[in-house]
Motif scaffolding. Sequence first.
Motif: not given
Lengths: 113, 115
Positions: A25-32, A48-53, A59-69
């Motif tokens: 993604y490309t965004a300013t600040g800290y997107p959700s 599923l969702k993640a709101t901070k780094a 959910n349902k066996g799926f995963e995703a990690t918010y990697r700001k770097e």
Amino acid sequence: GNSVTQMEGPVTLSEEAFLTINCTYTATGYPSLFWYVQYPGEGLQLLLKATKADDKGSNKGFEATYRKETTSFHLEKGSVQVSDSAVYFCALTPSGGYQKVTFGTGTKLQVIP
Amino acid sequence: GAVVSQHPSWVICKSGTSVKIECRSLDFQATTMFWYRQFPKQSLMLMATSNEGSKATYEQGVEKDKFLINHASLTLSTLTVTSAHPEDSSFYICSAQTGGNYGYTFGSGTRLTVV
């Protein structure tokens, strides 16, 4: 402006295979960050969702990690099933709450028995 | 859970005619609804935000007179594509806010083909 890039599909996997769908993604600040799923003939559903780094959404066996770097939010599942066949959309909002949602192009996943 | 019913799911129309797409919230009141369109291999793009009882807010580049949005009640929002042309052929989908914690509920979408 904000943007979301996800891998093009379609992705075809055999049942029980490991799944990764890349999203950056490309965004300013800290997107959700979000993953939505659309099963055939249905509307988009929040998967599923993640709101901070460093947050991990799952959910349902799926995963995703918010990697700001690396500005990434890759979707993974260890063992896919035929019922996971759908279109998956990565998305973001500029900040928490009710903000304009920016979507990726969607990745179609087909799981074969 | 919250359900948004969108109709029709697909429609084929002739150039120059108008097409109306409806989104209904079935078990909740939708103060705000969003309309998106998606071209093949592209993202869902927000077209407009409609608020019950007031004029819709359109995104830059979206023609207000071509894409008429009406949100006259808390359970119904409509998108009318006026004088449709082949370039309007697309996938249109609505969504509604359903509560806190990033609550958006989406309709199933409408595939519009203009011939």
